[in-house]
Motif scaffolding. Structure first.
Motif, short mmCIF file in Angstrom:
data_model
loop_
_atom_site.label_atom_id
_atom_site.label_comp_id
_atom_site.label_asym_id
_atom_site.label_seq_id
_atom_site.Cartn_x
_atom_site.Cartn_y
_atom_site.Cartn_z
N UNK A 32 75.41 48.59 -1.32
CA UNK A 32 75.53 47.88 -0.05
C UNK A 32 74.18 47.30 0.33
N UNK A 33 74.16 46.00 0.57
CA UNK A 33 72.96 45.34 1.08
C UNK A 33 73.13 45.01 2.55
N UNK A 34 72.36 44.06 3.04
CA UNK A 34 72.51 43.61 4.44
C UNK A 34 73.65 42.60 4.47
N UNK A 167 78.27 53.05 21.41
CA UNK A 167 77.73 54.39 21.20
C UNK A 167 77.17 54.57 19.80
N UNK A 168 77.84 53.99 18.80
CA UNK A 168 77.38 54.13 17.43
C UNK A 168 76.16 53.26 17.12
N UNK A 169 76.04 52.14 17.85
CA UNK A 169 74.92 51.23 17.57
C UNK A 169 73.70 51.48 18.44
N UNK A 175 72.97 51.19 8.88
CA UNK A 175 74.29 50.96 8.29
C UNK A 175 75.36 51.39 9.28
N UNK A 176 76.41 50.57 9.41
CA UNK A 176 77.56 50.92 10.22
C UNK A 176 78.79 50.99 9.32
N UNK A 202 74.50 40.88 12.34
CA UNK A 202 73.60 39.79 11.93
C UNK A 202 72.27 39.85 12.67
N UNK A 203 72.33 40.13 13.98
CA UNK A 203 71.09 40.17 14.77
C UNK A 203 70.18 41.31 14.32
N UNK A 204 70.77 42.43 13.93
CA UNK A 204 69.98 43.61 13.58
C UNK A 204 69.70 43.71 12.09
#
Length: 286
Positions: A32-34, A167-169, A175-176, A202-204
């Protein structure tokens, strides 16, 4: 895609049973990449087990084995449980399918988000409260002050899913993992939630593993797709070329979908080949 964030090599998830050991995930390998990486397949194909195994959320008697699950060069398989707790949430977060079963029903939403932030950050309660408001606004929740005071049962399904994403971010993970985050939502809300996730990823510059059974949704939303059957990866393709997939299992799934532009009296029934479940898993490592 820049550098790889996560490298999974030869992942197995096993459960002892009366009839022997059941292999829920069999030799799965991917990188997994960005990017937005989709994992699709029928119920029971091993999609969710793969996501949970990465975070080592499979509890005994379940067994997780892998040559490596490497996060920025650190093998998660070798970490002690206390070190793994620092990874969950802070570096890798997971959004579950139904927020009703993930949020504490007797605690306000604000307290739960504040706790998630302070668990991984040395911040005062006032700072955490302000950060929580900002995160709720980021997931397009109006009047976040009211939502902070509310309890989970007062929220709709779409609002609950946005709250879970916030909450998760909020710890700002790398990674999500989103496990069918929109399956319980209607189509209009589903699109809004996907747009929010897409914008934040995308922003992060995060990596996203998007687990779903909806092939059309994944083809539209993701960058790459892994197709799983009986715990194995049977095919890997670019998301925009998913409808050109060649494996008979993937073709069978696509042909079983109803289409408005090509109405048919009867949808095709997927014809399974026993060889699909014993063939070696396809590697999706870059």
């Amino acid at each position: 895609m820049m550098g790889a964030l996560l490298d999974v090599e030869n992942l197995w998830v096993k459960f002892p049973s009366r009839n022997g050991v059941f292999d829920a995930v069999r030799g799965v390998s991917f990188t997994l990449g960005r990017e937005r990486l989709g994992i699709v397949g029928e119920s029971g194909s091993g999609k969710s087990m793969t996501g949970r195994a990465i975070l080592r959320l499979i509890r005994p008697p379940g067994i997780v084995e892998a040559d490596q699950i490497s996060l920025d060069g650190v093998d998660l398989i070798k970490l002690l449980e206390k070190d793994m707790r620092a990874v969950r949430g802070q570096r890798i977060s997971m959004v579950m399918q139904d927020p009703k079963f993930s949020l504490n029903p007797v605690t306000t939403i604000g307290n739960q988000i504040i706790e998630a932030y302070r668990l991984h950050n040395n911040a005062s309660k006032a700072q955490a409260y302000q950060k929580s408001l900002e995160m709720l606004e980021a997931v397009s929740i109006r009047n976040p002050e009211r939502v902070m005071r509310a309890y989970p049962h007062e929220m709709s399904g779409g609002m609950g899913q946005r709250i879970m994403i916030a909450m998760m971010l909020i710890p700002n993970p790398e990674i999500l993992i989103a496990d069918e985050p929109t399956s319980a939502l209607d189509v209009s809300v589903q699109r809004q939630v996907l747009d929010i996730m897409d914008k934040l990823v995308k922003e992060r510059g995060m990596g996203l593993i998007f687990i779903s059974h909806d092939l059309n949704l994944v083809a539209d939303f993701c960058d790459r797709v892994l197709i799983m059957y009986a715990g194995r990866i049977v095919e890997v393709c670019d998301a925009d070329k998913l409808h050109e997939a060649q494996h008979p299992y993937t073709r069978g799934l696509l042909n079983s979908l109803p289409r408005l532009d090509m109405p048919r009296e009867r949808l095709e029934v997927l014809q399974r080949d026993p060889e699909w479940s014993v063939a070696p898993s396809v590697s999706a490592r870059l």
